[in-house]
Write a protein that holds these residues in place. Sequence first.
Motif, mmCIF file in Angstrom:
data_model
loop_
_atom_site.group_PDB
_atom_site.id
_atom_site.type_symbol
_atom_site.label_atom_id
_atom_site.label_comp_id
_atom_site.label_asym_id
_atom_site.label_seq_id
_atom_site.Cartn_x
_atom_site.Cartn_y
_atom_site.Cartn_z
ATOM 1 N N UNK A 111 2.176 9.310 -5.803
ATOM 2 C CA UNK A 111 2.359 10.626 -5.617
ATOM 3 C C UNK A 111 3.396 11.139 -6.080
ATOM 4 N N UNK A 112 4.510 10.401 -6.252
ATOM 5 C CA UNK A 112 5.583 10.948 -7.143
ATOM 6 C C UNK A 112 5.296 11.120 -8.705
ATOM 7 N N UNK A 113 4.732 10.352 -9.282
ATOM 8 C CA UNK A 113 4.185 10.299 -10.638
ATOM 9 C C UNK A 113 3.236 11.685 -10.813
ATOM 10 N N UNK A 114 2.308 11.890 -9.732
ATOM 11 C CA UNK A 114 1.521 13.144 -9.864
ATOM 12 C C UNK A 114 2.479 14.317 -9.808
ATOM 13 N N UNK A 115 3.211 14.351 -8.985
ATOM 14 C CA UNK A 115 4.283 15.516 -8.990
ATOM 15 C C UNK A 115 4.953 15.729 -10.089
ATOM 16 N N UNK A 116 5.416 14.511 -10.557
ATOM 17 C CA UNK A 116 6.223 14.680 -11.954
ATOM 18 C C UNK A 116 5.441 15.177 -13.135
ATOM 19 N N UNK B 281 12.183 12.017 -6.375
ATOM 20 C CA UNK B 281 12.622 11.335 -5.218
ATOM 21 C C UNK B 281 11.562 10.253 -4.645
ATOM 22 N N UNK B 282 10.133 10.633 -4.566
ATOM 23 C CA UNK B 282 8.906 9.774 -4.106
ATOM 24 C C UNK B 282 9.259 8.690 -4.933
ATOM 25 N N UNK B 283 9.218 8.789 -6.360
ATOM 26 C CA UNK B 283 9.027 7.768 -7.014
ATOM 27 C C UNK B 283 10.153 6.628 -6.957
ATOM 28 N N UNK B 284 11.273 7.147 -6.770
ATOM 29 C CA UNK B 284 12.450 6.107 -6.431
ATOM 30 C C UNK B 284 12.249 5.495 -5.179
ATOM 31 N N UNK B 285 11.830 6.420 -4.138
ATOM 32 C CA UNK B 285 11.860 5.702 -2.737
ATOM 33 C C UNK B 285 10.669 4.505 -3.076
ATOM 34 N N UNK B 286 9.612 4.958 -3.601
ATOM 35 C CA UNK B 286 8.612 4.030 -3.732
ATOM 36 C C UNK B 286 9.113 2.628 -4.327
ATOM 37 N N UNK B 287 9.655 2.903 -5.310
ATOM 38 C CA UNK B 287 10.388 1.700 -6.264
ATOM 39 C C UNK B 287 11.261 0.970 -5.493
ATOM 40 N N UNK B 288 12.225 1.424 -4.676
ATOM 41 C CA UNK B 288 13.152 0.845 -4.218
ATOM 42 C C UNK B 288 12.350 -0.142 -2.762
ATOM 43 N N UNK B 289 11.368 0.811 -2.231
ATOM 44 C CA UNK B 289 10.707 0.221 -1.121
ATOM 45 C C UNK B 289 9.830 -1.091 -1.670
ATOM 46 N N UNK C 265 0.801 -1.400 0.282
ATOM 47 C CA UNK C 265 0.032 0.127 0.091
ATOM 48 C C UNK C 265 0.953 1.380 -0.044
ATOM 49 N N UNK C 266 1.764 1.203 0.899
ATOM 50 C CA UNK C 266 2.495 2.525 0.941
ATOM 51 C C UNK C 266 3.511 2.724 -0.086
ATOM 52 N N UNK C 267 4.118 1.747 -0.716
ATOM 53 C CA UNK C 267 5.252 1.985 -1.704
ATOM 54 C C UNK C 267 4.277 2.354 -3.033
ATOM 55 N N UNK C 268 3.009 1.890 -2.990
ATOM 56 C CA UNK C 268 2.256 2.208 -4.338
ATOM 57 C C UNK C 268 1.881 3.544 -4.300
ATOM 58 N N UNK C 269 1.284 3.992 -2.958
ATOM 59 C CA UNK C 269 0.719 5.370 -2.492
ATOM 60 C C UNK C 269 1.769 6.264 -3.000
ATOM 61 N N UNK C 270 3.195 6.094 -2.492
ATOM 62 C CA UNK C 270 4.175 7.259 -2.914
ATOM 63 C C UNK C 270 4.652 7.059 -4.291
#
Length: 180
Positions: free
Chosen positions: A14-19, A158-166, A6-11
């Motif tokens: 959010x990262x894609x929306x910001x991008x 940054x959010x997208x990369x963190x989400x991907x790694x997570x 849930x949290x990796x997907x949400x992040x």
Amino acid sequence: MSKQYYWPLALGVAGLVLFLAATWTMIQGFGGWHTTFQGPGSVEIEVPAGGDYRLWHDSKTMIDGRVHEVDDDLPSGSSLRFTDTDGDRVPVEPVRGSMSQEIGDSRRVAVGRIEFPAAGTYTAISEGFDDTRQFRLSEIRFFEHFLRALLFGIPGAALFVVALIWGIAVSVRGTDRPKD
């Protein structure tokens, strides 16, 4: 979908929306206020705000319903100048051959850069050529929008990369667990 994603997907979302917001902000940097005028002659132009503006020469465009094509370069001895309501000259910094735009059947070449001190009415005077030429004055807003795009793009990436790694870590950790 498992709760652990849930949290990796949400992040990631959010990262894609910001991008996407950063991308939209960058696209807006190519818009902004503009006006066209024809020469030779003089015309009054209402400039909406002080700042940087680019002066373009439309070397291939539509005038009176017909395709009008002229050389990219202005004729030797021609001049373009701007004055304010008091008759004071607003300097035009020449830009030669470095920038052009082709969109469909139109082509424009950068002629100069103008720093208008304030909003107001200015007179554009073009002379030294016999055939009709069309010019475009457009606001330069790219740098401002580039900085705004960074405000969205850096956190988004940054959010997208963190989400991907997570997400990868959760996935790998989930495969290493012994099944009950």
